[in-house]
Design an enzyme around this catalytic site. Structure first.
Site, PDB file in Angstrom:
ATOM      1  N   ASP A 174      -2.568  -4.819   0.003  1.00 11.89           N
ATOM      2  CA  ASP A 174      -2.230  -6.197   0.377  1.00 11.89           C
ATOM      3  C   ASP A 174      -2.926  -6.664   1.657  1.00 11.89           C
ATOM      4  O   ASP A 174      -3.278  -7.846   1.770  1.00 11.89           O
ATOM      5  CB  ASP A 174      -0.712  -6.407   0.457  1.00 11.89           C
ATOM      6  CG  ASP A 174       0.023  -5.427   1.350  1.00 11.89           C
ATOM      7  OD1 ASP A 174      -0.618  -4.580   1.983  1.00 11.89           O
ATOM      8  OD2 ASP A 174       1.261  -5.532   1.410  1.00 11.89           O
ATOM      9  N   GLN A 200       0.819  -1.210   0.000  1.00 13.35           N
ATOM     10  CA  GLN A 200       0.000   0.000   0.000  1.00 13.35           C
ATOM     11  C   GLN A 200       0.862   1.273   0.000  1.00 13.35           C
ATOM     12  O   GLN A 200       2.051   1.225   0.305  1.00 13.35           O
ATOM     13  CB  GLN A 200      -0.888   0.015   1.244  1.00 13.35           C
ATOM     14  CG  GLN A 200      -1.893  -1.116   1.279  1.00 13.35           C
ATOM     15  CD  GLN A 200      -2.915  -0.918   2.377  1.00 13.35           C
ATOM     16  OE1 GLN A 200      -2.911  -1.623   3.354  1.00 13.35           O
ATOM     17  NE2 GLN A 200      -3.785   0.061   2.198  1.00 13.35           N
ATOM     18  N   HIS A 201       0.213   2.370  -0.313  1.00  8.12           N
ATOM     19  CA  HIS A 201       0.675   3.751  -0.059  1.00  8.12           C
ATOM     20  C   HIS A 201       1.760   4.289  -0.989  1.00  8.12           C
ATOM     21  O   HIS A 201       1.940   5.502  -1.065  1.00  8.12           O
ATOM     22  CB  HIS A 201       1.198   3.925   1.373  1.00  8.12           C
ATOM     23  CG  HIS A 201       0.350   3.318   2.434  1.00  8.12           C
ATOM     24  ND1 HIS A 201      -0.997   3.584   2.550  1.00  8.12           N
ATOM     25  CD2 HIS A 201       0.644   2.426   3.421  1.00  8.12           C
ATOM     26  CE1 HIS A 201      -1.480   2.888   3.570  1.00  8.12           C
ATOM     27  NE2 HIS A 201      -0.511   2.180   4.104  1.00  8.12           N
TER      28      HIS A 201
HETATM   29  O1  LIG Z   1       1.958   0.141   4.920  1.00  6.76           O
HETATM   30  C1  LIG Z   1       1.377  -0.910   5.032  1.00  6.76           C
HETATM   31  C2  LIG Z   1      -0.028  -0.970   5.505  1.00  6.76           C
HETATM   32  O2  LIG Z   1      -0.535   0.255   5.904  1.00  6.76           O
HETATM   33  C3  LIG Z   1       2.083  -2.184   4.677  1.00  6.76           C
HETATM   34  O3  LIG Z   1       1.385  -3.295   5.121  1.00  6.76           O
HETATM   35  C4  LIG Z   1       2.339  -2.243   3.204  1.00  6.76           C
HETATM   36  O4  LIG Z   1       1.109  -2.517   2.558  1.00  6.76           O
HETATM   37  C5  LIG Z   1       3.429  -3.247   2.850  1.00  6.76           C
HETATM   38  O5  LIG Z   1       3.086  -4.555   3.065  1.00  6.76           O
HETATM   39  P1  LIG Z   1       4.059  -5.846   3.031  1.00  6.76           P
HETATM   40  O6  LIG Z   1       4.871  -5.797   1.801  1.00  6.76           O
HETATM   41  O7  LIG Z   1       4.839  -5.834   4.283  1.00  6.76           O
HETATM   42  O8  LIG Z   1       3.097  -6.999   3.010  1.00  6.76           O
END
Ligand SMILES: O=C(CO)[C@@H](O)[C@H](O)COP(=O)(O)O
Ligand SMILES: Nc1ncnc2c1ncn2[C@@H]1O[C@H](COP(=O)(O)OP(=O)(O)O)[C@@H](O)[C@H]1O
Length: 427
Positions: free
Chosen positions: A228, A71-72
């Site tokens: 995700d 995300q983000h």
């Molecule tokens: O920043 C967040 C949720 O707000 C993280 O969960 C990212 O979405 C990255 O996820 P992973 O690669 O660690 O699964």
């Protein structure tokens, strides 16, 4: 036997599952690694996606697909559909001052009400604002801002610099809810906030509903995709009363909720999920890689690190690791570093260090569980997923640290499976 594809384009790698849409059985799988770092050229994800799809035997017999992703991250495009700079990822903390500036200008409570979020460095709006403040010439060239899963969906549908139709960018409510410029109450972008952060308005991906779809160049159905964590909630089948704890690059604690969360303290992010509900979530920057780092230091693999941790007594004879290796997001300490305390000649053993790593990492997630409970979410059990859940020590120590029953579903790519579910549902 129609086949669908689900993708998890995560921080460290790209994982693809090809699933029988009727039985849910995984027919083929593929993966590819992503480059390290907190600022990454999105082309690397595009190449990894193509490799992972090839590794999974290709798309020829697939009739629908959907992409979930980290995300983000800010993927900024110019009018020609070219990425204007490396994407700043969720774990890039250079935007901490930009987040603080946004809070100073609008107020934490007002932003929580308008967007469900109080800005921290991770969220897209902070990165957009950082771009305007630090690279104004680049910001001035931005014609669209997308998230990693939006951009990969656009590329795989056949768009890109060769066919730069920015209006064909799509996203879903779960990932839109992590931008800081989308309103979970109305389902619309907060254009005023976005334009102020960037310095001008620009194209934002159209937000598809949970059952809406578009098509790719070959006529396959394409679902909206997801962030995700929302993908994992779908893939693992989380229901009311479940909290999911995911130990990947990020540590996340989240629960499916019928109502939106507004937490002016900013501890719990008021995200949306991918199915029409909400997904209050707490994220830490330091999770599976805490174990990677201590394992590397001790020159052992994950299995041996786990064995060492389980040999030590609980609380590791007072050796305590506060694992803020990457700064931290919850609590909001972007410039923090990790610290090891309680070192005596007796306590400073390999076993205790391994145990302190597991306990320190899990304690950050326990604080997340408490915070999720604190906004009124009832947690009857924890579902533990992500790469770190493969550690036996994590599985054994987690119930003590969390204080609730912990179930560990069979090891699986739950984000990619959640995306595959989306694809199946639009068939
Ligand atoms: O920043 C967040 C949720 O707000 C993280 O969960 C990212 O979405 C990255 O996820 P992973 O690669 O660690 O699964
Ligand atoms: N048995 C294990 N014990 C502890 N950590 C593990 C184990 N297997 C994999 N990992 C770690 O899990 C992480 C990958 O998990 P994953 O959920 O795929 O992360 P992401 O989705 O962020 O890419 C890596 O840091 C990897 O080293």
């Amino acid at each position: 036997m129609p086949l669908v594809m689900g993708v998890d384009s995560s921080t460290q790698s790209c994982k693809v599952v090809i699933v029988d849409a009727e039985s849910g059985a995984i027919v083929r799988e593929g993966r590819a690694t992503h480059p390290a770092g907190t600022a990454v050229d999105p082309e690397a994800w595009w190449h990894a996606l193509q490799h992972a799809i090839a590794d999974a035997g290709g798309l020829d017999d697939v009739v629908a697909w959907s992409i979930g992703g980290q995300q983000h991250g800010m993927v900024a495009l110019d009018a020609d559909g070219r990425v204007v700079r490396d994407a700043l990822l969720w774990n890039d903390t250079r935007s901490a001052d930009a987040a603080a500036a946004l809070i100073g200008e609008y107020g934490a409570a007002a932003l929580a009400e308008r967007t469900g979020l109080v800005p921290v460095a991770s969220f897209t709006i902070s990165k957009v604002r950082w771009l305007r403040d630090n690279e104004p010439d680049v910001a001035a060239r931005v014609d669209a801002v997308a998230l990693p899963h939006d951009w990969l969906t656009w590329r795989l549908r056949g768009f890109g610099p060769d066919k730069p139709v920015l209006d064909e960018l799509i996203t879903d409510r779960s990932d839109a809810s992590g931008t800081g410029y989308w309103n979970p109450a109305t389902g619309d972008y907060d254009r005023e906030l976005f334009a102020a952060a960037l310095g001008h308005d620009a194209v934002l991906p159209r937000v598809l509903g949970p059952r809406e779809s578009v098509s790719d160049a070959a006529g396959r159905r394409v679902a909206a995709g997801c962030g995700d964590n929302a993908g994992a909630a779908l893939g693992v089948g989380a229901t009311l009363g479940d909290a999911v704890v995911s130990i990947g690059t990020s540590g996340t604690v989240f629960a499916v909720s019928r109502t939106r969360t507004i937490d002016p303290s900013g501890t719990v992010a008021g995200f949306a999920d991918a199915a029409g509900n909400f997904l209050p979530l707490v994220a830490t920057l330091n999770a599976a890689r805490v174990l990677d780092a201590i394992g590397d230091l001790l020159a052992v693999d994950h299995v041996e690190l786990s064995r060492l941790a389980l040999t030590a007594a609980p609380a590791a004879d007072g050796l305590t690791l506060v694992p803020y290796f990457e700064g931290e997001r919850t609590p909001n300490l972007p410039d923090a570093t990790a610290s090891l305390t309680g070192m005596t000649l007796a306590s400073t053993t390999r076993e205790n260090l391994a145990r302190a790593a597991v306990e320190g990492m899990l304690s950050g997630l326990r604080a997340g569980l408490d915070a999720v409970r604190g906004v009124g979410v009832s947690v009857e059990r924890v579902l533990l997923i992500g790469g770190g859940a493969q550690s036996e020590a994590v599985r054994i120590i987690a119930p003590d640290v969390f204080g609730v029953p912990v179930e560990v579903p069979a090891t699986g790519e739950y984000v990619a499976l959640g995306a595959a579910r989306q694809a199946a549902s639009v068939l």
